[in-house]
Every structure is written in structure tokens, then in C-alpha cells.
Design a protein around this motif. Structure first.
Motif, PDB file in Angstrom:
ATOM      1  N   THR A 282       0.848  -1.183   0.000  1.00 49.89           N
ATOM      2  CA  THR A 282       0.000   0.000   0.000  1.00 49.89           C
ATOM      3  C   THR A 282       0.881   1.229   0.000  1.00 49.89           C
TER       4      THR A 282
ATOM      5  N   ALA B 203      -1.687   7.776   0.950  1.00 51.53           N
ATOM      6  CA  ALA B 203      -2.471   8.449  -0.071  1.00 51.53           C
ATOM      7  C   ALA B 203      -2.031   9.891  -0.261  1.00 51.53           C
TER       8      ALA B 203
ATOM      9  N   ARG C 282     -11.998   8.607  -2.989  1.00 52.61           N
ATOM     10  CA  ARG C 282     -10.779   9.252  -2.541  1.00 52.61           C
ATOM     11  C   ARG C 282     -10.658   9.081  -1.030  1.00 52.61           C
TER      12      ARG C 282
ATOM     13  N   ILE D 159      -3.813   3.411   0.390  1.00 53.16           N
ATOM     14  CA  ILE D 159      -4.700   3.077  -0.713  1.00 53.16           C
ATOM     15  C   ILE D 159      -4.079   2.026  -1.621  1.00 53.16           C
ATOM     16  N   GLU D 160      -4.947   1.321  -2.333  1.00 56.11           N
ATOM     17  CA  GLU D 160      -4.536   0.435  -3.413  1.00 56.11           C
ATOM     18  C   GLU D 160      -5.346   0.806  -4.644  1.00 56.11           C
ATOM     19  N   LYS D 161      -4.769   0.562  -5.828  1.00 53.44           N
ATOM     20  CA  LYS D 161      -5.445   0.897  -7.074  1.00 53.44           C
ATOM     21  C   LYS D 161      -5.556  -0.329  -7.968  1.00 53.44           C
TER      22      LYS D 161
ATOM     23  N   ARG E 262      -7.807   3.203 -10.617  1.00 53.56           N
ATOM     24  CA  ARG E 262      -8.878   3.663  -9.737  1.00 53.56           C
ATOM     25  C   ARG E 262      -8.619   3.118  -8.338  1.00 53.56           C
ATOM     26  N   ILE E 263      -8.893   3.910  -7.326  1.00 57.60           N
ATOM     27  CA  ILE E 263      -8.716   3.426  -5.959  1.00 57.60           C
ATOM     28  C   ILE E 263      -9.739   2.324  -5.687  1.00 57.60           C
TER      29      ILE E 263
ATOM     30  N   ILE F 200      -9.225   1.414   0.512  1.00 56.79           N
ATOM     31  CA  ILE F 200      -8.748   2.479   1.390  1.00 56.79           C
ATOM     32  C   ILE F 200      -8.666   1.919   2.806  1.00 56.79           C
TER      33      ILE F 200
END
Length: 203
Positions: free
Chosen positions: A34, A37, A142, A150-152, A157-158, A161
Motif C-alpha cells: 500500500t 495516499a 478518494r 490506498i490500493e489501485k 482507480r482506488i 482504502i
């Protein structure tokens, strides 16, 4: 107020919704890499400019003690909001309204409750203390603070969270950039969890 109505209210009042006043939270370690953010371009003015939306959908709440669901409509206009909950197991309509310096909750079961902030209202109605305003950011894909992890997904796209004791999974449809579904999970010391599922049917 019945425990179930407390649970649903507590987990829907614009929620970052945490039960930190009830039970000590055990932070979940992330299973994959991670990153902290970055709130790119997200100064206070920019965040306020983004906080305008209309949502309709369904929310489900499951705790070790209770579970239930309700339909919701949520109108957010910068710092002002209007949330209406219906179908809470016969409890009737609940209206939660807020503006700077004042938040109210009104239902046939509770009457009118007034506070200066969503957090204070939540504590007054349920005895729980929580940073409930985080959900305003989460439904917009967000993080709410710079301390979030965060991971995408492959489309950048996130999709997860990790923030203030909650792990939030975000799901999208096709190429949409805003989530269709959010699952909020909070691990408890007992090994069980509190879980909120938000299905956004219309934006």
C-alpha cells in the motif's frame, strides 16, 4: 432507540462510521503493498468544491449483534447535506440534515435531535464516537486524510482504502470512475467484524 435503528443510523450518518466509542479497534495489516495516499491538488478549497452529489441506493449493516438494511437518498452540497432513510424494519422515515454548525436527526421514534456536528449527533444518539464524515470522501473514490493507505486497480482507480480503523473496498462498473459499491469493514478484538455495504444505484 432500538439497537438496530441505532446501528443503521450510526453507520449511515455521512459515514466514516466507526464504533471506536464502543470497542477498541484492531488495525488490519494490509495483505498487499500500500502507499500513503497523496491528496493531489486536494487542498481544502478543492475538496469543498468536489463535495456536491446526489446518491440513491441501499445500505446494509451487519454487526456481531444485529443486521439490517435501509434505502437511502443523500444530497450533498458542499458542507450541507440531507439524508433520508426508509425501510428500516418498520421504523419509518429518518431524516438527517446538516449545515455548518448544526446537524439534526428527526424520526417518529427519536423525535428531533440537534448537535453542532455529525460526530456529536452520532455520539448523542448512540453513545458512539466516530469520524463519520469520511464517507463523503469514500463515495467519491478518494481518501479522507493524508494518513490513509490506498490500493489501485489496473485502471488506476482506488479500489481499497485503509483509514482510521476501517478497510474500505470499492467496486466499479465497466469504465466508470466512481464506485458502484462500497464495503466497509472494521475488525474487532474478538476476531469478529462490523460491516457496512453501500450499494449506489443512482448518482
Amino acid at each position: 432507540m432500538h439497537f438496530l435503528s441505532k446501528s443503521i443510523f450510526a453507520l449511515t450518518v455521512v459515514s466514516s462510521l466507526a464504533f471506536t466509542g464502543c470497542q477498541q479497534v484492531v488495525k488490519q495489516p494490509s495483505s498487499t503493498a500500500t502507499v500513503t495516499a497523496p491528496l493531489e491538488g486536494n487542498n481544502t478549497d478543492q475538496q469543498q468544491a468536489d463535495n456536491q452529489f446526489n446518491l440513491q441506493g441501499k445500505i446494509g449493516v451487519k454487526t456481531p449483534q444485529q443486521s439490517g438494511s435501509a434505502f437511502f437518498t443523500w444530497q450533498q452540497d458542499q458542507e450541507n447535506f440531507d439524508i433520508q432513510l426508509t425501510g428500516i424494519l418498520g421504523i419509518g422515515k429518518t431524516i438527517i440534515q446538516g449545515k455548518t454548525g448544526q446537524v439534526t436527526l428527526n424520526s417518529s421514534k427519536t423525535g428531533l435531535i440537534t448537535a453542532e456536528s455529525p460526530e456529536e449527533l452520532l455520539e448523542r444518539a448512540t453513545g458512539w464516537v466516530a469520524p463519520i464524515t469520511h464517507i463523503i470522501a469514500w463515495v467519491q473514490a478518494r481518501p479522507a486524510t493524508i494518513d490513509a493507505k490506498i490500493e489501485k486497480d489496473d485502471a488506476q482507480r482506488i479500489n481499497q482504502i485503509d483509514e482510521d480503523g476501517w478497510l474500505v473496498d470499492l467496486s466499479y462498473e465497466d469504465h466508470e470512475t466512481l464506485p458502484k459499491k462500497l464495503i466497509l469493514k472494521q475488525q474487532l478484538e474478538t476476531g469478529k467484524e462490523n460491516r457496512i455495504t453501500m450499494l449506489i444505484q443512482n448518482r
